[in-house]
Motif scaffolding. Structure first.
Motif, PDB file in Angstrom:
ATOM      1  N   PHE A  69      -3.006  -6.383 -19.365  1.00  0.00           N
ATOM      2  CA  PHE A  69      -4.056  -6.692 -18.403  1.00  0.00           C
ATOM      3  C   PHE A  69      -3.710  -7.941 -17.590  1.00  0.00           C
ATOM      4  CE2 PHE A  69      -8.156  -8.647 -17.256  1.00  0.00           C
ATOM      5  CZ  PHE A  69      -8.653  -7.632 -16.458  1.00  0.00           C
ATOM      6  N   GLN A  70      -3.191  -8.969 -18.252  1.00  0.00           N
ATOM      7  CA  GLN A  70      -2.808 -10.199 -17.546  1.00  0.00           C
ATOM      8  C   GLN A  70      -1.722  -9.916 -16.513  1.00  0.00           C
ATOM      9  OE1 GLN A  70      -1.646 -12.844 -20.658  1.00  0.00           O
ATOM     10  NE2 GLN A  70      -3.745 -13.396 -21.199  1.00  0.00           N
ATOM     11  N   ARG A  71      -0.750  -9.125 -16.879  1.00  0.00           N
ATOM     12  CA  ARG A  71       0.331  -8.803 -15.941  1.00  0.00           C
ATOM     13  C   ARG A  71      -0.173  -7.940 -14.790  1.00  0.00           C
ATOM     14  NH1 ARG A  71       6.120  -8.840 -16.713  1.00  0.00           N
ATOM     15  NH2 ARG A  71       7.126  -7.530 -15.158  1.00  0.00           N
ATOM     16  N   TYR A  72      -1.052  -6.994 -15.104  1.00  0.00           N
ATOM     17  CA  TYR A  72      -1.612  -6.136 -14.056  1.00  0.00           C
ATOM     18  C   TYR A  72      -2.372  -6.972 -13.029  1.00  0.00           C
ATOM     19  CZ  TYR A  72      -4.254  -2.532 -11.692  1.00  0.00           C
ATOM     20  OH  TYR A  72      -4.792  -1.733 -10.728  1.00  0.00           O
ATOM     21  N   ILE A  73      -3.189  -7.888 -13.495  1.00  0.00           N
ATOM     22  CA  ILE A  73      -3.951  -8.750 -12.582  1.00  0.00           C
ATOM     23  C   ILE A  73      -3.004  -9.617 -11.754  1.00  0.00           C
ATOM     24  CG2 ILE A  73      -5.574 -10.696 -12.479  1.00  0.00           C
ATOM     25  CD1 ILE A  73      -6.897  -8.009 -12.982  1.00  0.00           C
ATOM     26  N   ARG A  74      -1.999 -10.192 -12.380  1.00  0.00           N
ATOM     27  CA  ARG A  74      -1.057 -11.064 -11.679  1.00  0.00           C
ATOM     28  C   ARG A  74      -0.302 -10.301 -10.584  1.00  0.00           C
ATOM     29  NH1 ARG A  74       2.064 -12.798 -15.845  1.00  0.00           N
ATOM     30  NH2 ARG A  74       3.824 -11.495 -15.276  1.00  0.00           N
ATOM     31  N   PHE A  75       0.147  -9.099 -10.880  1.00  0.00           N
ATOM     32  CA  PHE A  75       0.871  -8.295  -9.889  1.00  0.00           C
ATOM     33  C   PHE A  75      -0.072  -7.757  -8.805  1.00  0.00           C
ATOM     34  CE2 PHE A  75       5.058  -6.621 -11.849  1.00  0.00           C
ATOM     35  CZ  PHE A  75       5.408  -7.900 -12.214  1.00  0.00           C
ATOM     36  N   THR A  76      -1.252  -7.314  -9.206  1.00  0.00           N
ATOM     37  CA  THR A  76      -2.136  -6.599  -8.298  1.00  0.00           C
ATOM     38  C   THR A  76      -2.726  -7.510  -7.234  1.00  0.00           C
ATOM     39  OG1 THR A  76      -2.618  -5.049 -10.072  1.00  0.00           O
ATOM     40  CG2 THR A  76      -4.099  -5.024  -8.202  1.00  0.00           C
ATOM     41  N   LEU A  77      -3.027  -8.750  -7.561  1.00  0.00           N
ATOM     42  CA  LEU A  77      -3.571  -9.654  -6.552  1.00  0.00           C
ATOM     43  C   LEU A  77      -2.572  -9.865  -5.413  1.00  0.00           C
ATOM     44  CD1 LEU A  77      -5.430 -12.271  -8.762  1.00  0.00           C
ATOM     45  CD2 LEU A  77      -6.405 -10.429  -7.391  1.00  0.00           C
ATOM     46  N   SER A  78      -1.323 -10.037  -5.747  1.00  0.00           N
ATOM     47  CA  SER A  78      -0.294 -10.180  -4.713  1.00  0.00           C
ATOM     48  C   SER A  78      -0.111  -8.884  -3.930  1.00  0.00           C
ATOM     49  CB  SER A  78       1.040 -10.569  -5.339  1.00  0.00           C
ATOM     50  OG  SER A  78       0.913 -11.738  -6.082  1.00  0.00           O
ATOM     51  N   LEU A  79      -0.157  -7.767  -4.628  1.00  0.00           N
ATOM     52  CA  LEU A  79       0.000  -6.475  -3.967  1.00  0.00           C
ATOM     53  C   LEU A  79      -1.162  -6.189  -3.021  1.00  0.00           C
ATOM     54  CD1 LEU A  79       1.744  -3.947  -3.721  1.00  0.00           C
ATOM     55  CD2 LEU A  79       0.479  -2.988  -5.638  1.00  0.00           C
ATOM     56  N   LEU A  80      -2.373  -6.548  -3.411  1.00  0.00           N
ATOM     57  CA  LEU A  80      -3.528  -6.369  -2.535  1.00  0.00           C
ATOM     58  C   LEU A  80      -3.399  -7.206  -1.266  1.00  0.00           C
ATOM     59  CD1 LEU A  80      -6.598  -6.185  -4.919  1.00  0.00           C
ATOM     60  CD2 LEU A  80      -5.836  -4.455  -3.307  1.00  0.00           C
ATOM     61  N   ALA A  81      -2.910  -8.426  -1.411  1.00  0.00           N
ATOM     62  CA  ALA A  81      -2.698  -9.273  -0.235  1.00  0.00           C
ATOM     63  C   ALA A  81      -1.652  -8.648   0.691  1.00  0.00           C
ATOM     64  CB  ALA A  81      -2.262 -10.671  -0.671  1.00  0.00           C
ATOM     65  N   ALA A  82      -0.583  -8.104   0.126  1.00  0.00           N
ATOM     66  CA  ALA A  82       0.457  -7.472   0.941  1.00  0.00           C
ATOM     67  C   ALA A  82      -0.066  -6.215   1.627  1.00  0.00           C
ATOM     68  CB  ALA A  82       1.668  -7.137   0.074  1.00  0.00           C
ATOM     69  N   ILE A  83      -0.888  -5.440   0.952  1.00  0.00           N
ATOM     70  CA  ILE A  83      -1.474  -4.241   1.560  1.00  0.00           C
ATOM     71  C   ILE A  83      -2.419  -4.638   2.687  1.00  0.00           C
ATOM     72  CG2 ILE A  83      -3.035  -2.296   1.154  1.00  0.00           C
ATOM     73  CD1 ILE A  83      -1.731  -2.000  -1.606  1.00  0.00           C
ATOM     74  N   GLY A  84      -3.185  -5.707   2.482  1.00  0.00           N
ATOM     75  CA  GLY A  84      -4.067  -6.200   3.540  1.00  0.00           C
ATOM     76  C   GLY A  84      -3.291  -6.611   4.771  1.00  0.00           C
ATOM     77  N   VAL A  85      -2.171  -7.292   4.574  1.00  0.00           N
ATOM     78  CA  VAL A  85      -1.329  -7.679   5.705  1.00  0.00           C
ATOM     79  C   VAL A  85      -0.781  -6.436   6.393  1.00  0.00           C
ATOM     80  CG1 VAL A  85       0.862  -8.788   6.310  1.00  0.00           C
ATOM     81  CG2 VAL A  85      -0.742  -9.947   4.804  1.00  0.00           C
ATOM     82  N   ARG A  86      -0.389  -5.440   5.626  1.00  0.00           N
ATOM     83  CA  ARG A  86       0.158  -4.206   6.202  1.00  0.00           C
ATOM     84  C   ARG A  86      -0.889  -3.458   7.013  1.00  0.00           C
ATOM     85  NH1 ARG A  86       4.803  -0.938   5.572  1.00  0.00           N
ATOM     86  NH2 ARG A  86       5.625  -2.963   4.988  1.00  0.00           N
ATOM     87  N   ILE A  87      -2.138  -3.502   6.586  1.00  0.00           N
ATOM     88  CA  ILE A  87      -3.192  -2.807   7.321  1.00  0.00           C
ATOM     89  C   ILE A  87      -3.437  -3.483   8.675  1.00  0.00           C
ATOM     90  CG2 ILE A  87      -5.674  -2.313   7.296  1.00  0.00           C
ATOM     91  CD1 ILE A  87      -5.339  -1.546   4.362  1.00  0.00           C
ATOM     92  N   VAL A  88      -3.362  -4.835   8.735  1.00  0.00           N
ATOM     93  CA  VAL A  88      -3.561  -5.540  10.003  1.00  0.00           C
ATOM     94  C   VAL A  88      -2.253  -5.624  10.797  1.00  0.00           C
ATOM     95  CG1 VAL A  88      -5.253  -7.262  10.664  1.00  0.00           C
ATOM     96  CG2 VAL A  88      -4.353  -7.343   8.407  1.00  0.00           C
ATOM     97  N   TYR A  89      -1.190  -5.203  10.231  1.00  0.00           N
ATOM     98  CA  TYR A  89       0.149  -5.286  10.808  1.00  0.00           C
ATOM     99  C   TYR A  89       0.246  -4.594  12.164  1.00  0.00           C
ATOM    100  CZ  TYR A  89       5.294  -5.133  10.422  1.00  0.00           C
ATOM    101  OH  TYR A  89       6.625  -5.293  10.604  1.00  0.00           O
ATOM    102  N   GLU A  90      -0.478  -3.508  12.326  1.00  0.00           N
ATOM    103  CA  GLU A  90      -0.412  -2.724  13.557  1.00  0.00           C
ATOM    104  C   GLU A  90      -0.917  -3.526  14.748  1.00  0.00           C
ATOM    105  OE1 GLU A  90      -1.905   1.570  15.234  1.00  0.00           O
ATOM    106  OE2 GLU A  90      -2.943   0.659  13.569  1.00  0.00           O
ATOM    107  N   VAL A  92      -0.536  -6.707  15.480  1.00  0.00           N
ATOM    108  CA  VAL A  92       0.211  -7.898  15.880  1.00  0.00           C
ATOM    109  C   VAL A  92       1.533  -7.609  16.580  1.00  0.00           C
ATOM    110  CG1 VAL A  92      -0.788  -9.323  14.073  1.00  0.00           C
ATOM    111  CG2 VAL A  92       1.332  -8.101  13.627  1.00  0.00           C
ATOM    112  N   GLY A  93       1.880  -6.363  16.792  1.00  0.00           N
ATOM    113  CA  GLY A  93       3.178  -6.081  17.383  1.00  0.00           C
ATOM    114  C   GLY A  93       3.121  -5.039  18.475  1.00  0.00           C
ATOM    115  N   SER A  94       4.227  -4.921  19.166  1.00  0.00           N
ATOM    116  CA  SER A  94       4.358  -3.897  20.196  1.00  0.00           C
ATOM    117  C   SER A  94       5.852  -3.721  20.473  1.00  0.00           C
ATOM    118  CB  SER A  94       3.618  -4.303  21.462  1.00  0.00           C
ATOM    119  OG  SER A  94       4.203  -5.470  22.003  1.00  0.00           O
ATOM    120  N   GLY A  95       6.153  -2.772  21.305  1.00  0.00           N
ATOM    121  CA  GLY A  95       7.545  -2.532  21.645  1.00  0.00           C
ATOM    122  C   GLY A  95       7.845  -1.058  21.690  1.00  0.00           C
ATOM    123  N   PRO A  96       9.043  -0.714  22.161  1.00  0.00           N
ATOM    124  CA  PRO A  96       9.373   0.703  22.339  1.00  0.00           C
ATOM    125  C   PRO A  96       9.464   1.479  21.028  1.00  0.00           C
ATOM    126  CG  PRO A  96      11.252  -0.700  22.900  1.00  0.00           C
ATOM    127  CD  PRO A  96      10.100  -1.602  22.644  1.00  0.00           C
TER     128      PRO A  96
END
Length: 170
Positions: A69-90, A92-96
């Motif tokens: 459980f401790q490892r799951y929480i430690r990994f998942t909080l970082s993963l949730l932050a990365a998924i949040g960044v990926r969702i807003v990722y669209e 912030v960028g543009s290009g061909p």
């Protein structure tokens, strides 16, 4: 090393990669999977070392579940932050070629973000059960496959360690 390999794959196109095959950096990058294997081996060694050093007596089920459980929480909080960044990722960028890469990942992050929280994104057969068009290539945060491998091995490690040390515990 893993970050370098993923960045190299995103910022260069196929033509540039083929032209630079003679360089030392490309040889270093092309053998990247070997470095991931070393990472997984070191992770397993440290997992066994900490498991055996923290359990002086016979390990209990609650202790094992607590560590998982401790490892799951430690990994998942970082993963949730990365998924949040990926969702807003669209936004912030543009290009061909921007939407050629971003659309598939953006769509799958909106639909299947929960699949990453189960740490099963590296398994092609299970991802096909979730959605037949979902592959490891268009999955949300596909570069986190090594986290899934590490978590899966961490989940089965107590069983393997207990089997290996069974004679010492008795």
């Amino acid at each position: 090393m893993v970050i370098l390999i993923h960045c190299y794959g995103l910022i260069t196109n196929i033509g540039n990669r083929l032209e630079s095959l003679d360089g030392y950096l490309i040889k270093f990058i092309n053998h990247g999977p070997m470095f991931v294997n070393v990472f997984i081996m070191i992770s397993g060694f440290l997992c066994a070392l900490t498991f055996l050093s923290t359990t002086t007596q016979s390990p209990t089920i609650t202790g094992i579940i607590s560590r998982l459980f401790q490892r799951y929480i430690r990994f998942t909080l970082s993963l949730l932050a990365a998924i949040g960044v990926r969702i807003v990722y669209e936004l912030v960028g543009s290009g061909p070629q921007w939407y050629q890469y971003v659309d598939k990942m953006h769509e799958s992050c909106h639909q299947f973000w929960w699949f990453n929280l189960l740490y099963m994104q590296n398994n092609q057969a299970i991802s096909q059960l979730v959605d037949k068009d979902l592959t490891v290539f268009n999955m949300c945060q596909g570069e986190t496959w090594s986290l899934a491998v590490d978590m899966q091995l961490f989940i089965i490690s107590p069983l393997l360690i207990l089997l290996l040390t069974y004679n010492d515990i008795r």
